[in-house]
Motif scaffolding. Structure first.
Motif, PDB file in Angstrom:
ATOM      1  N   TRP A  82       9.348   6.064  26.176  1.00 24.98           N
ATOM      2  CA  TRP A  82      10.701   6.127  25.614  1.00 24.98           C
ATOM      3  C   TRP A  82      11.000   7.503  25.056  1.00 24.98           C
ATOM      4  O   TRP A  82      12.162   7.899  24.984  1.00 24.98           O
ATOM      5  N   ASP A  83       9.987   8.299  24.728  1.00 27.11           N
ATOM      6  CA  ASP A  83      10.201   9.702  24.365  1.00 27.11           C
ATOM      7  C   ASP A  83      10.650  10.488  25.597  1.00 27.11           C
ATOM      8  O   ASP A  83      11.465  11.408  25.499  1.00 27.11           O
ATOM      9  N   VAL A  84      10.120  10.124  26.762  1.00 26.49           N
ATOM     10  CA  VAL A  84      10.500  10.790  28.010  1.00 26.49           C
ATOM     11  C   VAL A  84      11.978  10.556  28.311  1.00 26.49           C
ATOM     12  O   VAL A  84      12.693  11.463  28.738  1.00 26.49           O
ATOM     13  N   PHE A  85      12.468   9.344  28.055  1.00 28.26           N
ATOM     14  CA  PHE A  85      13.866   9.017  28.351  1.00 28.26           C
ATOM     15  C   PHE A  85      14.843   9.851  27.525  1.00 28.26           C
ATOM     16  O   PHE A  85      16.003   9.995  27.890  1.00 28.26           O
ATOM     17  N   GLU A  86      14.392  10.411  26.420  1.00 27.94           N
ATOM     18  CA  GLU A  86      15.252  11.210  25.543  1.00 27.94           C
ATOM     19  C   GLU A  86      15.307  12.680  25.957  1.00 27.94           C
ATOM     20  O   GLU A  86      16.104  13.437  25.418  1.00 27.94           O
ATOM     21  N   LEU A  87      14.483  13.098  26.899  1.00 29.04           N
ATOM     22  CA  LEU A  87      14.405  14.504  27.284  1.00 29.04           C
ATOM     23  C   LEU A  87      15.500  14.890  28.271  1.00 29.04           C
ATOM     24  O   LEU A  87      15.847  14.116  29.155  1.00 29.04           O
ATOM     25  N   ASP A  88      16.001  16.115  28.129  1.00 31.21           N
ATOM     26  CA  ASP A  88      16.886  16.665  29.151  1.00 31.21           C
ATOM     27  C   ASP A  88      16.002  17.309  30.223  1.00 31.21           C
ATOM     28  O   ASP A  88      14.776  17.278  30.134  1.00 31.21           O
ATOM     29  N   SER A  89      16.602  17.894  31.237  1.00 28.31           N
ATOM     30  CA  SER A  89      15.796  18.407  32.350  1.00 28.31           C
ATOM     31  C   SER A  89      14.886  19.556  31.910  1.00 28.31           C
ATOM     32  O   SER A  89      13.758  19.668  32.386  1.00 28.31           O
ATOM     33  N   GLU A  90      15.331  20.394  30.987  1.00 31.27           N
ATOM     34  CA  GLU A  90      14.469  21.469  30.490  1.00 31.27           C
ATOM     35  C   GLU A  90      13.286  20.879  29.724  1.00 31.27           C
ATOM     36  O   GLU A  90      12.149  21.343  29.857  1.00 31.27           O
ATOM     37  N   GLY A  91      13.533  19.847  28.933  1.00 26.19           N
ATOM     38  CA  GLY A  91      12.459  19.185  28.197  1.00 26.19           C
ATOM     39  C   GLY A  91      11.444  18.550  29.128  1.00 26.19           C
ATOM     40  O   GLY A  91      10.230  18.629  28.890  1.00 26.19           O
ATOM     41  N   LEU A  92      11.925  17.922  30.207  1.00 23.69           N
ATOM     42  CA  LEU A  92      11.014  17.329  31.193  1.00 23.69           C
ATOM     43  C   LEU A  92      10.119  18.410  31.797  1.00 23.69           C
ATOM     44  O   LEU A  92       8.912  18.220  31.943  1.00 23.69           O
ATOM     45  N   LEU A  96       5.995  18.587  31.373  1.00 22.13           N
ATOM     46  CA  LEU A  96       5.172  18.591  32.584  1.00 22.13           C
ATOM     47  C   LEU A  96       4.323  19.864  32.660  1.00 22.13           C
ATOM     48  O   LEU A  96       3.140  19.807  32.994  1.00 22.13           O
ATOM     49  N   ALA A  97       4.920  20.998  32.311  1.00 19.27           N
ATOM     50  CA  ALA A  97       4.175  22.263  32.336  1.00 19.27           C
ATOM     51  C   ALA A  97       3.053  22.248  31.302  1.00 19.27           C
ATOM     52  O   ALA A  97       1.937  22.676  31.587  1.00 19.27           O
ATOM     53  N   ALA A  98       3.335  21.738  30.121  1.00 19.89           N
ATOM     54  CA  ALA A  98       2.299  21.699  29.080  1.00 19.89           C
ATOM     55  C   ALA A  98       1.164  20.774  29.483  1.00 19.89           C
ATOM     56  O   ALA A  98      -0.005  21.110  29.295  1.00 19.89           O
ATOM     57  N   TRP A  99       1.488  19.627  30.046  1.00 16.17           N
ATOM     58  CA  TRP A  99       0.431  18.707  30.478  1.00 16.17           C
ATOM     59  C   TRP A  99      -0.370  19.316  31.618  1.00 16.17           C
ATOM     60  O   TRP A  99      -1.579  19.141  31.703  1.00 16.17           O
ATOM     61  N   ASP A 105      -3.785  15.401  27.285  1.00 14.67           N
ATOM     62  CA  ASP A 105      -3.972  14.462  26.180  1.00 14.67           C
ATOM     63  C   ASP A 105      -2.950  14.673  25.063  1.00 14.67           C
ATOM     64  O   ASP A 105      -2.929  13.908  24.103  1.00 14.67           O
ATOM     65  N   LEU A 106      -2.131  15.703  25.183  1.00 12.31           N
ATOM     66  CA  LEU A 106      -1.074  15.919  24.198  1.00 12.31           C
ATOM     67  C   LEU A 106      -0.066  14.782  24.284  1.00 12.31           C
ATOM     68  O   LEU A 106       0.203  14.261  25.364  1.00 12.31           O
ATOM     69  N   SER A 107       0.510  14.409  23.159  1.00 11.68           N
ATOM     70  CA  SER A 107       1.599  13.427  23.192  1.00 11.68           C
ATOM     71  C   SER A 107       2.808  14.078  23.848  1.00 11.68           C
ATOM     72  O   SER A 107       2.853  15.308  24.016  1.00 11.68           O
ATOM     73  N   LEU A 112       6.056  18.794  24.493  1.00 12.45           N
ATOM     74  CA  LEU A 112       7.388  19.414  24.475  1.00 12.45           C
ATOM     75  C   LEU A 112       7.355  20.673  23.615  1.00 12.45           C
ATOM     76  O   LEU A 112       7.862  21.724  24.016  1.00 12.45           O
ATOM     77  N   GLU A 113       6.721  20.589  22.460  1.00 15.40           N
ATOM     78  CA  GLU A 113       6.622  21.741  21.563  1.00 15.40           C
ATOM     79  C   GLU A 113       5.832  22.875  22.209  1.00 15.40           C
ATOM     80  O   GLU A 113       6.257  24.027  22.193  1.00 15.40           O
ATOM     81  N   GLU A 114       4.684  22.557  22.802  1.00 14.20           N
ATOM     82  CA  GLU A 114       3.864  23.572  23.466  1.00 14.20           C
ATOM     83  C   GLU A 114       4.598  24.185  24.653  1.00 14.20           C
ATOM     84  O   GLU A 114       4.557  25.386  24.869  1.00 14.20           O
ATOM     85  N   GLY A 115       5.250  23.324  25.434  1.00 12.73           N
ATOM     86  CA  GLY A 115       5.983  23.812  26.598  1.00 12.73           C
ATOM     87  C   GLY A 115       7.126  24.730  26.216  1.00 12.73           C
ATOM     88  O   GLY A 115       7.382  25.735  26.878  1.00 12.73           O
TER      89      GLY A 115
END
Length: 157
Positions: A82-92, A96-99, A105-107, A112-115
């Motif tokens: 449900w955190d994913v559903f709140e993201l805009d395309s830049e957030g997505l 994805l880049a951070a993971w 293993d990051l939440s 999102l913060e790291e990315g």
């Protein structure tokens, strides 16, 4: 955004019903929270005392597929979906880049913060401009570097 999950139960599957996939497609994004989604799953399988849900198939929109594939597995849906559903395309893109580049293993919120810390632009937005701006910032930090437009020194020490 569509995030369809086919919700059955292990009991119905193991009992060998005529239709082993005795369940229904639910769109996770139709529910405000993980708890609301699980309540809908329980209502769907209210004929069982303690249903053990089996998420038998998935159909996610392409922009969320790479993230949700990591959060939705056979018998588990991670509430972070449900955190994913709140993201805009830049957030997505940032998550994805951070993971992919740092730590899967990051939440979602940590990713999102790291990315965002390392995000400098998108290739499809004004191709090359974000790279030029990034390089210009690096040049400004170097002693004795020159502004290519004006010929003036950025830093003199």
């Amino acid at each position: 955004m569509y995030a369809g999950v086919y919700v059955g139960t292990y009991k119905k599957y193991n009992e060998g019903n005529d239709n082993k996939l005795a369940g229904k497609w639910l769109d996770m994004s139709d529910y405000d929270s993980y708890d609301d989604f699980i309540a809908a799953c329980k209502e769907l399988h209210k004929d069982e005392d303690e249903p053990e849900f089996m998420f038998q198939d998935f159909d996610f929109d392409s922009e969320v597929r790479p993230l949700l594939k990591q959060l939705v597995k056979g018998s588990q849906v991670d509430p972070q979906a449900w955190d994913v559903f709140e993201l805009d395309s830049e957030g997505l893109t940032c998550v994805l880049a951070a993971w992919g580049n740092y730590d899967s293993d990051l939440s979602v919120k940590e990713a999102l913060e790291e990315g965002r810390k390392s995000y400098i632009g998108s290739y499809d937005s004004e191709p090359g401009d974000y790279v030029y701006d990034f390089l210009e910032e690096i040049l400004k930090a170097l002693p004795g570097s020159v502004d290519p437009k004006t010929g003036e020194l950025y830093r003199t020490y």
